[in-house]
Design an enzyme around this catalytic site. Structure first.
Site, PDB file in Angstrom:
ATOM      1  CE1 TYR A 135      -4.221   1.724   1.034  1.00 31.36           C
ATOM      2  CE2 TYR A 135      -2.714   3.083   2.314  1.00 31.36           C
ATOM      3  CZ  TYR A 135      -3.963   2.868   1.756  1.00 31.36           C
ATOM      4  OH  TYR A 135      -4.960   3.797   1.938  1.00 31.36           O
ATOM      5  CD  GLN A 137      -2.475   7.212   2.139  1.00 29.89           C
ATOM      6  OE1 GLN A 137      -3.437   6.555   1.732  1.00 29.89           O
ATOM      7  NE2 GLN A 137      -2.471   7.784   3.325  1.00 29.89           N
ATOM      8  CB  THR A 138       3.576   7.213   3.781  1.00 34.10           C
ATOM      9  OG1 THR A 138       2.407   7.009   4.574  1.00 34.10           O
ATOM     10  CG2 THR A 138       4.522   8.136   4.507  1.00 34.10           C
ATOM     11  NE  ARG A 310      14.196  -9.004  41.301  1.00 32.04           N
ATOM     12  CZ  ARG A 310      15.476  -9.260  41.044  1.00 32.04           C
ATOM     13  NH1 ARG A 310      15.841 -10.461  40.643  1.00 32.04           N
ATOM     14  NH2 ARG A 310      16.375  -8.320  41.178  1.00 32.04           N
ATOM     15  CD  GLU A 424      -3.729   2.890   8.063  1.00 30.56           C
ATOM     16  OE1 GLU A 424      -4.867   3.329   7.876  1.00 30.56           O
ATOM     17  OE2 GLU A 424      -2.907   2.738   7.155  1.00 30.56           O
ATOM     18  CG  ASP A 426       0.895  12.249  14.518  1.00 25.71           C
ATOM     19  OD1 ASP A 426       2.021  11.876  14.815  1.00 25.71           O
ATOM     20  OD2 ASP A 426       0.239  13.103  15.177  1.00 25.71           O
TER      21      ASP A 426
END
Length: 664
Positions: A135, A137-138, A310, A424, A426
């Site tokens: 894909y 896009q960016t 622990r 998808e 920011d």
């Protein structure tokens, strides 16, 4: 500390039916049975081994990922796995790979934006993996601002083709997973240009590499963008860079479900509503919210088990030291994250239902709920991924020094997960989109247009602006009505305050930019209300299994009161509560931690994760941590030789004062 189940005593403390909780976590008995069967299939197959991943070089890691992806596909075919089973298998293999983008982005893009004919042509090839897609896009210069993309697709009426071109350096596609070395095809987003006119960004199917020798086709420059954050982690993915030099594709490779370009070069909208494209976005963001609960629950499972194993300080008369999980400081950091994992699980389930509802409405040309669904998924994607990324890091700190070891599983889990805060959408940009929707909703109050869905509470804005919390004792904070009202009042008051402040600006956009930090806070308040109210709705259902509902009520109250405590400045400054009521909420929260404590190990067991999937020595089911840590240390490549490579060249000359003659 040898052999046996070191957490057996913890498991005996459980006050609920763990097997029943496993089904609640999975969503249904069917989903549980599929997940349980497939996770064991992967865990028991040595071909899917991953404990050495952080020690491999980038090339070895990538090659190993290709092997696993090919082997997984072979097993899917051999075992005749259904789409659901195949998806679970890829999930439990637990390695970012080109297949994530092929199945998760490339195929949904063609399904959502391709015409019937385009789907018939491309989907069978993609389903059989005869082509592998990504894909694209960016770009190097634009991510969040999709409308600012620079790649062009210019229609040539002479040849009935589009010419795909990268006019600038910043127009290079940058980041798409699977692009760097594997994908043969991509859905490429580019500006559609016809006769010199720009029609905005559209999707195009473009072949990138030969299906014979995998070489890039003429006019295509493609490669990997380089090593990313962390050891192993997302470096198994070939995030790529892509440039086009006047690459020609047939006209019918523009995705034309919503808009078309005719043979004559005429741009036309189809009779399919443009809003359908939003359906894909809602779907992808809904899966990201579901993934958040998976990632956070893994980290919480590791930190909870290790906190019970622990021991530190507090030994009385030579007896055992105190389990770290018994310290209130540990509980106050860990238990809200456990509650958050369950909260995100249920909000993810709810979003799945919302997606189904939105798609049914879209098919019937009903767009009334779309803006709200879009804002809701954007906000929840932002809220859950930010909380999960922060939560994984907090779990690492909760494991002390050993949490910093790659063998704890936490550094790699963190490095794999954090990009979810950016891809998808920011997270801050998404919250600003939610804020815009909230401001629009507030501006329409009293106009006769009723707020819908998750903003329905805004209809009671007048009451919420004036109501006073009537909590008088700590236990009152367990009443769902008390919790809901303060969360609704806080959200309404913050949104209304922002809307009133925006009116002081003559230019609304200038006001929005100036008040953006306040608007983000208002959006967060609204999104937290959605998660809290969804959790409350869940626990009000009929839930089978001894003690299961009671535990979920405790987790729900922990989640709500933890948020209340963390953001009490909002609740106090908006006048929703008094300082005395805030103190009572804190008292109740402490009491809830004590109720959660005996059930903590059983609650993480309910996630039903195999040791293979968790990939953590600190989180192993039997709690036999120290011998496993010791053995793992000796497997590090650095321990293959007793005297290190470089001793004679560098260490010995220093020790013997012979650096002047050493060849450095």
């Amino acid at each position: 500390m040898e052999g046996g189940d070191h957490l057996a005593d913890e498991r005996k403390k459980a006050q609920f039916d763990v097997d029943a909780m496993k089904i609640v976590w999975a969503g249904s008995r069917h989903a549980f049975e599929v997940s349980d069967r497939i996770s064991k299939l992967v865990a028991n197959d040595p071909a899917f081994r991953k404990d050495n991943r952080t020690m491999l070089s980038r090339k070895e890691l990538f090659n190993n990922t290709l092997r696993k992806a090919a082997y997984a596909w072979k097993r899917i075919i051999e075992l005749h796995l259904s789409e659901e089973e195949a998806s679970r298998l890829r999930f439990y293999v637990d390695e970012p790979a080109f297949t994530d983008l092929h199945w998760g982005m490339f195929i949904p893009a063609i399904k959502g934006q391709g015409t019937e004919e385009q789907q018939q042509k491309w989907l069978p090839l993609a389903y059989k993996m005869q082509i592998i897609g990504c894909y694209a896009q960016t770009e190097l210069g634009h991510g969040s601002n999709v409308q600012g993309l620079e790649t062009t697709a210019t229609f040539d009426p002479q040849t009935d083709e589009f010419i795909i071109h990268s006019p600038t350096l910043t127009s290079s596609k940058w980041w798409p997973g699977g692009l760097g070395k594997v994908s043969t095809h991509a859905v490429v987003y580019a500006r559609l240009i016809i006769s010199g006119r720009d029609y905005g960004v559209h999707g195009f199917i473009v072949q990138l590499r030969s299906l014979e020798d995998h070489l890039p086709l003429p006019g295509i420059i493609v490669g990997d963008i380089g090593t990313k954050f962390g050891n192993g982690a997302y470096n198994s993915m070939d995030n790529g860079v892509l440039r086009f030099d006047h690459v020609r594709i047939p006209r019918d490779q523009m995705l034309m479900r919503v808009s078309q370009v005719t043979r004559e070069g005429k741009y036309m909208m189809s009779n399919v509503p443009r809003q359908l494209v939003y359906g894909t976005m809602v779907y992808v963001r809904q899966t990201i919210v579901a993934d958040a609960s998976c990632a956070l629950s893994r980290a919480v499972c590791i930190a909870t088990r290790y906190s019970a194993v622990r021991r530190q300080f507090g030994s009385q008369n030579g007896g055992p030291e105190t389990q770290v999980i018994d310290y209130k400081t540990q509980q106050s950091r860990l238990f809200p994250l456990l509650a958050s994992a369950y909260a995100f699980r249920f909000v993810g389930e709810w979003l799945n239902g919302l997606y189904t509802d939105v798609m049914q409405r879209l098919q019937a040309n009903d767009f009334s709920t779309l803006p709200e669904a879009h804002a809701c998924t954007a906000g929840l994607k932002s809220l859950t991924t930010t909380a999960t990324a922060d939560g994984i890091e907090e779990c690492r700190k909760l494991c002390g020094g050993h949490g910093y070891l790659c063998s704890s599983g936490l550094p790699e889990l963190f490095a794999v997960y954090v990009p979810a805060c950016t891809y998808e959408g920011d997270n801050t940009v998404l919250l600003l989109q939610v804020a815009r929707f909230l401001m629009k909703t507030v501006s329409q109050l009293g106009s006769g247009k009723r707020p819908v869905g998750t903003t329905a509470y805004m209809e009671r804005a007048e009451h919420l602006m004036q109501c006073h919390c009537n909590v008088q004792k700590a236990q009152d904070w367990l009443l769902p009505s008390a919790i809901l009202e303060v969360f609704q009042a806080r959200s309404a008051r913050m949104s209304v305050a922002c809307a009133q402040n925006l009116l002081k600006f003559s230019n609304p956009e200038e006001g929005f930019a100036e008040l953006s930090a306040d608007l983000v806070e208002a959006a967060i308040a609204h999104c937290q209300l959605i998660v809290v109210s969804t959790f409350i709705e869940k626990v009000q259902q009929d839930i089978p299994g001894k003690g299961v509902k009671k535990q979920l009520e405790v987790l729900c109250n922990v989640y709500a009161l933890f948020l209340f405590h963390k953001h009490q400045g909002d609740f106090l400054s908006t006048g929703c509560i008094t300082p005395k009521q805030a103190a009572l909420a804190n008292d109740q929260l402490r009491s809830l931690y004590s109720q959660l404590r005996p059930n903590a190990i059983a609650l993480v067991d309910a996630f039903n994760y195999t040791d293979h999937f968790l990939g953590s020595i600190l989180g192993c089911y039997d709690g036999n941590v120290y011998p496993k840590l010791y053995d793992a240390a000796w497997k590090d490549p650095l321990n293959e030789s007793v005297v290190p490579d470089g001793y004679h060249e560098y260490i010995r000359p220093m020790l013997k004062q012979q650096l002047r003659t050493a060849r450095l």
